[in-house]
Structure formats: C-alpha cells, structure tokens
Design a protein around this motif. Structure first.
Motif, PDB file in Angstrom:
ATOM      1  N   ILE A   1      58.192  21.798 -12.878  1.00  0.00           N
ATOM      2  CA  ILE A   1      57.027  21.736 -13.772  1.00  0.00           C
ATOM      3  C   ILE A   1      56.805  20.312 -14.265  1.00  0.00           C
ATOM      4  O   ILE A   1      55.672  19.824 -14.281  1.00  0.00           O
ATOM      5  CB  ILE A   1      57.187  22.725 -14.942  1.00  0.00           C
ATOM      6  N   VAL A   2      57.903  19.648 -14.645  1.00  0.00           N
ATOM      7  CA  VAL A   2      57.770  18.258 -15.097  1.00  0.00           C
ATOM      8  C   VAL A   2      57.217  17.382 -13.979  1.00  0.00           C
ATOM      9  O   VAL A   2      56.289  16.588 -14.186  1.00  0.00           O
ATOM     10  CB  VAL A   2      59.125  17.718 -15.619  1.00  0.00           C
ATOM     11  N   LEU A   3      57.751  17.520 -12.780  1.00  0.00           N
ATOM     12  CA  LEU A   3      57.260  16.728 -11.648  1.00  0.00           C
ATOM     13  C   LEU A   3      55.794  17.045 -11.337  1.00  0.00           C
ATOM     14  O   LEU A   3      54.994  16.132 -11.067  1.00  0.00           O
ATOM     15  CB  LEU A   3      58.125  16.966 -10.415  1.00  0.00           C
ATOM     16  N   CYS A   4      55.415  18.317 -11.374  1.00  0.00           N
ATOM     17  CA  CYS A   4      54.027  18.695 -11.132  1.00  0.00           C
ATOM     18  C   CYS A   4      53.104  18.153 -12.221  1.00  0.00           C
ATOM     19  O   CYS A   4      51.978  17.727 -11.941  1.00  0.00           O
ATOM     20  CB  CYS A   4      53.884  20.209 -11.019  1.00  0.00           C
ATOM     21  N   ALA A   5      53.568  18.155 -13.468  1.00  0.00           N
ATOM     22  CA  ALA A   5      52.751  17.611 -14.566  1.00  0.00           C
ATOM     23  C   ALA A   5      52.500  16.123 -14.366  1.00  0.00           C
ATOM     24  O   ALA A   5      51.377  15.640 -14.564  1.00  0.00           O
ATOM     25  CB  ALA A   5      53.439  17.870 -15.912  1.00  0.00           C
ATOM     26  N   ILE A   6      53.524  15.406 -13.936  1.00  0.00           N
ATOM     27  CA  ILE A   6      53.359  13.981 -13.662  1.00  0.00           C
ATOM     28  C   ILE A   6      52.369  13.768 -12.520  1.00  0.00           C
ATOM     29  O   ILE A   6      51.466  12.928 -12.600  1.00  0.00           O
ATOM     30  CB  ILE A   6      54.725  13.324 -13.352  1.00  0.00           C
ATOM     31  N   CYS A   7      52.525  14.532 -11.457  1.00  0.00           N
ATOM     32  CA  CYS A   7      51.625  14.395 -10.301  1.00  0.00           C
ATOM     33  C   CYS A   7      50.197  14.834 -10.640  1.00  0.00           C
ATOM     34  O   CYS A   7      49.235  14.266 -10.115  1.00  0.00           O
ATOM     35  CB  CYS A   7      52.159  15.201  -9.126  1.00  0.00           C
ATOM     36  N   ALA A   8      50.049  15.823 -11.499  1.00  0.00           N
ATOM     37  CA  ALA A   8      48.717  16.309 -11.864  1.00  0.00           C
ATOM     38  C   ALA A   8      47.900  15.236 -12.556  1.00  0.00           C
ATOM     39  O   ALA A   8      46.670  15.179 -12.396  1.00  0.00           O
ATOM     40  CB  ALA A   8      48.832  17.542 -12.762  1.00  0.00           C
ATOM     41  N   VAL A   9      48.558  14.386 -13.311  1.00  0.00           N
ATOM     42  CA  VAL A   9      47.861  13.297 -13.998  1.00  0.00           C
ATOM     43  C   VAL A   9      47.270  12.324 -12.977  1.00  0.00           C
ATOM     44  O   VAL A   9      46.155  11.828 -13.141  1.00  0.00           O
ATOM     45  CB  VAL A   9      48.822  12.555 -14.961  1.00  0.00           C
ATOM     46  N   ALA A  10      47.995  12.092 -11.905  1.00  0.00           N
ATOM     47  CA  ALA A  10      47.558  11.123 -10.895  1.00  0.00           C
ATOM     48  C   ALA A  10      46.609  11.724  -9.855  1.00  0.00           C
ATOM     49  O   ALA A  10      45.911  11.001  -9.164  1.00  0.00           O
ATOM     50  CB  ALA A  10      48.775  10.535 -10.184  1.00  0.00           C
TER      51      ALA A  10
ATOM     52  N   GLY B   1      39.449  16.087 -11.679  1.00  0.00           N
ATOM     53  CA  GLY B   1      38.439  16.184 -12.715  1.00  0.00           C
ATOM     54  C   GLY B   1      38.526  17.418 -13.587  1.00  0.00           C
ATOM     55  O   GLY B   1      37.826  17.506 -14.587  1.00  0.00           O
ATOM     56  N   LYS B   2      39.377  18.392 -13.239  1.00  0.00           N
ATOM     57  CA  LYS B   2      39.498  19.591 -14.060  1.00  0.00           C
ATOM     58  C   LYS B   2      40.773  19.511 -14.886  1.00  0.00           C
ATOM     59  O   LYS B   2      41.795  19.023 -14.430  1.00  0.00           O
ATOM     60  CB  LYS B   2      39.534  20.842 -13.189  1.00  0.00           C
ATOM     61  N   SER B   3      40.691  20.058 -16.073  1.00  0.00           N
ATOM     62  CA  SER B   3      41.866  20.091 -16.938  1.00  0.00           C
ATOM     63  C   SER B   3      42.737  21.290 -16.574  1.00  0.00           C
ATOM     64  O   SER B   3      42.311  22.201 -15.851  1.00  0.00           O
ATOM     65  CB  SER B   3      41.433  20.205 -18.399  1.00  0.00           C
ATOM     66  N   LEU B   4      43.946  21.292 -17.124  1.00  0.00           N
ATOM     67  CA  LEU B   4      44.831  22.437 -16.918  1.00  0.00           C
ATOM     68  C   LEU B   4      44.195  23.696 -17.492  1.00  0.00           C
ATOM     69  O   LEU B   4      44.255  24.776 -16.884  1.00  0.00           O
ATOM     70  CB  LEU B   4      46.199  22.175 -17.554  1.00  0.00           C
TER      71      LEU B   4
END
Length: 127
Positions: free
Chosen positions: A28-37, A41-44
């Motif tokens: 989850i932490v790794l996915c959260a970091i990757c999601a930022v990059a 254009g859509k939020s969580l």
C-alpha cells in the motif's frame, strides 16, 4: 521470482495472516508513492466512487492467492512445482469462462498448447 522466493522464506512460525497484512501494508505504501507520480488526474476518492464489484472481488482473490501460496509452501510444496500446478490448473478453469463470458476464441495451436500443458501437469504431479 521475488514473490515466490519471499513466500517460501517467510518464517514457518509466523502467523500467515500477519505476514500477509505486513506485506500488504508495504504494498500500500509503495502504491501510494507510485500513485502520486502516475498521471491520471483522478483522486483516490474519485477512484473509490468509480469502483465496482470487480475491485472488491480482486481484493478477495489477491488475498486468497497470497494465503494459498504461503500455506502451500508451508505444507511442503516445492517452489518449482507449485507455480506450474496453479497456473495450468487456473488456465484450464478459465478457458470455458473466457469462451462463455468474454467470447474468447481458441485456435488449433492454442488447443494443442493446452493439451501439452495438461500433459505436463500430469507428469509434474506424478513426481
């Protein structure tokens, strides 16, 4: 490869559910970091609203896969055999689903390849 090496190396005395929770927290932490990059254009929150039954089913499926491999390895399955057995078995199960639900088509080459996979599965399981 890293996945199966790690699964096989989780301490036998560790609660398999705890191991899975810890692994998922890291994921989850790794996915959260990757999601930022990731450009999207859509939020969580938007993605949560857009989710359907498939996302929930995927969560159940992923957890079942994780625990299934972990428990199979603890039961003595060899790392070199477990993946072959599961991949061929799921392929055999998914073929009729793919044909019926997704209108997939199999060529003669696909059918011959599947026959070889099933023969290989039989030979591997006899070991």
């Amino acid at each position: 490869m890293l996945y199966h090496l790690a699964q096989k190396s989780i301490p036998k005395g560790m609660n398999p559910f705890h191991a899975t929770i810890i692994a998922y927290l890291i994921g989850i932490v790794l996915c959260a970091i990757c999601a930022v990059a990731y450009p999207g254009g859509k939020s969580l929150a938007d993605s949560v609203k857009e989710s359907n039954w498939a996302v929930l089913a995927l969560g159940f499926g992923v957890a079942a896969i994780e625990l299934g491999f972990l428990l199979a390895y603890r039961a003595g399955w060899r790392i070199s055999i477990a993946t072959i057995v599961t991949n061929v078995a799921i392929t055999v199960v998914l073929i009729p689903v793919g044909i019926a639900v997704f209108k997939d088509q199999l060529s003669l080459r696909n059918v011959v390849g599947l026959a070889f996979c099933i023969l290989g599965l039989i030979l591997v399981m006899r070991d």
